[in-house]
Write an enzyme that holds these catalytic residues in place. Structure first.
Site, short mmCIF file in Angstrom:
data_model
loop_
_atom_site.label_atom_id
_atom_site.label_comp_id
_atom_site.label_asym_id
_atom_site.label_seq_id
_atom_site.Cartn_x
_atom_site.Cartn_y
_atom_site.Cartn_z
N ASN A 61 1.21 -1.38 0.08
CA ASN A 61 0.04 -0.16 0.11
C ASN A 61 0.88 0.90 0.05
O ASN A 61 1.78 1.87 1.28
CB ASN A 61 -0.88 0.09 1.10
CG ASN A 61 -2.00 1.32 0.98
OD1 ASN A 61 -1.18 2.07 0.73
ND2 ASN A 61 -2.21 1.30 2.84
N TRP A 62 1.20 1.62 -0.49
CA TRP A 62 2.14 2.96 -1.27
C TRP A 62 1.42 4.17 -0.90
O TRP A 62 2.51 5.05 -0.67
CB TRP A 62 2.64 2.70 -2.45
CG TRP A 62 2.83 2.00 -3.57
CD1 TRP A 62 3.89 0.86 -2.61
CD2 TRP A 62 3.75 1.54 -4.72
NE1 TRP A 62 4.54 0.41 -3.60
CE2 TRP A 62 4.42 0.87 -4.80
CE3 TRP A 62 3.96 2.78 -5.75
CZ2 TRP A 62 5.14 0.98 -5.75
CZ3 TRP A 62 4.67 2.56 -6.83
CH2 TRP A 62 5.21 2.02 -6.73
N LYS A 63 0.61 3.70 -0.48
CA LYS A 63 -0.67 5.60 0.28
C LYS A 63 0.16 6.82 -0.32
O LYS A 63 -0.20 5.95 -1.47
CB LYS A 63 -0.04 5.94 1.69
CG LYS A 63 -0.26 4.27 2.44
CD LYS A 63 0.18 4.81 4.05
CE LYS A 63 -0.26 3.45 4.49
NZ LYS A 63 -0.31 3.43 6.28
N HIS A 122 -9.58 1.47 4.29
CA HIS A 122 -8.01 1.50 5.17
C HIS A 122 -8.74 2.38 6.09
O HIS A 122 -9.29 3.76 6.42
CB HIS A 122 -7.40 2.14 4.53
CG HIS A 122 -5.85 1.90 5.28
ND1 HIS A 122 -5.03 2.48 6.09
CD2 HIS A 122 -5.13 1.46 4.83
CE1 HIS A 122 -3.89 2.31 6.49
NE2 HIS A 122 -3.39 1.87 5.69
N GLU A 169 -7.19 5.12 7.40
CA GLU A 169 -6.43 6.82 7.25
C GLU A 169 -8.62 6.62 6.36
O GLU A 169 -8.32 8.42 6.88
CB GLU A 169 -4.98 6.80 6.61
CG GLU A 169 -3.99 6.25 7.53
CD GLU A 169 -2.96 5.54 6.43
OE1 GLU A 169 -2.73 5.79 5.74
OE2 GLU A 169 -1.72 5.34 7.53
N GLU A 175 -5.52 -3.92 10.55
CA GLU A 175 -4.54 -3.51 10.60
C GLU A 175 -5.03 -2.77 11.98
O GLU A 175 -5.64 -1.44 12.17
CB GLU A 175 -4.89 -2.30 9.67
CG GLU A 175 -4.19 -3.32 7.76
CD GLU A 175 -3.55 -2.25 7.21
OE1 GLU A 175 -2.41 -2.28 6.57
OE2 GLU A 175 -4.53 -1.32 6.63
N GLY A 221 2.53 2.38 11.12
CA GLY A 221 3.37 3.62 10.54
C GLY A 221 3.87 3.63 11.75
O GLY A 221 4.61 5.29 12.07
N SER A 233 3.21 -1.82 10.16
CA SER A 233 4.39 -1.45 10.89
C SER A 233 5.19 -3.90 10.53
O SER A 233 5.92 -3.68 11.05
CB SER A 233 4.82 -1.50 12.23
OG SER A 233 4.50 -0.46 12.43
N GLY A 247 3.16 -1.25 4.06
CA GLY A 247 2.64 0.30 3.95
C GLY A 247 4.29 0.97 4.04
O GLY A 247 4.77 0.59 2.74
N GLY A 248 4.82 1.25 5.26
CA GLY A 248 6.07 1.51 4.80
C GLY A 248 7.05 0.94 4.10
O GLY A 248 7.89 1.07 2.83
P1 PGA Z 1 2.91 0.87 7.41
O1 PGA Z 1 1.33 0.60 6.92
O2 PGA Z 1 3.07 -1.12 7.30
O3 PGA Z 1 3.71 1.78 7.62
O4 PGA Z 1 2.18 0.41 9.56
C1 PGA Z 1 0.31 -0.98 6.57
C2 PGA Z 1 -0.84 -0.54 5.87
O5 PGA Z 1 -1.40 1.51 6.86
O6 PGA Z 1 -1.14 -0.60 5.01
#
Ligand code: PGA
Length: 251
Positions: free
Chosen positions: A9-11, A96, A98, A167, A173, A213, A234-235
């Protein structure tokens, strides 16, 4: 049997040029490689068409990070499921945390988005997860169950096409991962909630990914759990080496 999946997930990261380069790096690392999971990269809308052109779809799937609950029309700035599909994408992340938190997406809206995605042949990666307060006050199982139950008006056939991503919001994050046991407990709980509604076969065939994470150093322990079928990353998905390290956790 359910599939193992590692999805990035590149966001809201990378320019189109940087995104093409990252996708290209992941693609070349996957060439000729034995892997024991499906790989998907979910990228910003602006990147879909160009990334689609540089990846081999036999090696990985391509996804968006959201889509509209509406079919088409006067919704300035929105992107429909049909538009996403027309880029060559196969998947779409929905719900998600967010999106729920910063854009006020509701369960009702997420059901409508899921229906649109399915109508247009996209596989939804449907995210659920509790916030820290809910983890601490012990309501997390109920919170997550109700997020999954928001989809329970779908037919069994429709529901069976969905991938779930658990999640915990407090782990996204933050560098603070759920322990493998915490993840397993929740995944088993989600599978039971699905089983109670749709039966054992659909529950057993639903891939449930962990996100928050997840990195090469903890992926192996998480993915070794029986109900953890991969990760939403994500990251660590923004670097080809660390993303590959997570894919290799399925050996
Ligand atoms: P993260 O994000 O791996 O940076 O914690 C995961 C996500 O939000 O899908």
């Amino acid at each position: 049997m359910r599939k193992n999946i590692v999805a990035g997930n590149w966001k809201m990261n990378t320019t189109v040029e940087e995104g093409i380069e990252l996708a290209d790096q992941i693609n070349s690392r996957l060439e000729g490689k034995e892997k024991n999971c499906e790989v998907v990269i979910c990228v910003p809308f602006t990147h879909l068409t160009s990334v689609n052109a540089v990846i081999d779809k036999d090696l990985m799937g391509l996804g968006a990070e959201n889509c509209s609950e509406h079919e088409k029309g006067a919704y300035t700035g929105e992107v429909s499921a049909a538009m996403v599909k027309s880029t060559g994408a196969s998947h779409v992340i929905l719900g998600h945390s967010e999106r729920r938190q910063y854009f006020g997406e509701t369960n009702e809206q997420l059901l409508a988005k899921t229906q649109k995605a399915l109508e247009h042949g996209l596989t939804p990666i449907f995210c659920v997860g509790e916030v820290l307060e809910e983890r601490e006050n012990g309501t997390f199982n109920d919170v997550v169950a109700s997020q999954v139950e928001a989809l329970f008006s779908l037919s069994p056939e429709a529901f069976s096409k969905i991938v779930i991503a658990y999640e915990p919001v407090w782990a996204i994050g933050t560098g603070k991962t759920a322990t493998a046991d915490q993840a397993e407990d929740m995944h088993a709980h989600i599978r039971k909630v699905i089983e109670d509604k749709y039966g054992k076969e659909i529950a057993d065939n639903t891939s449930i990914l962990y996100g928050g994470s997840c990195k090469p150093s903890n992926a192996k322990e998480l993915f070794a759990k029986p109900d953890v079928d991969g990760g939403l990353i994500g990251g660590a998905a923004l670097d080809a080496d660390s993303f590959m390290g997570i894919i290799e956790a399925f050996d």
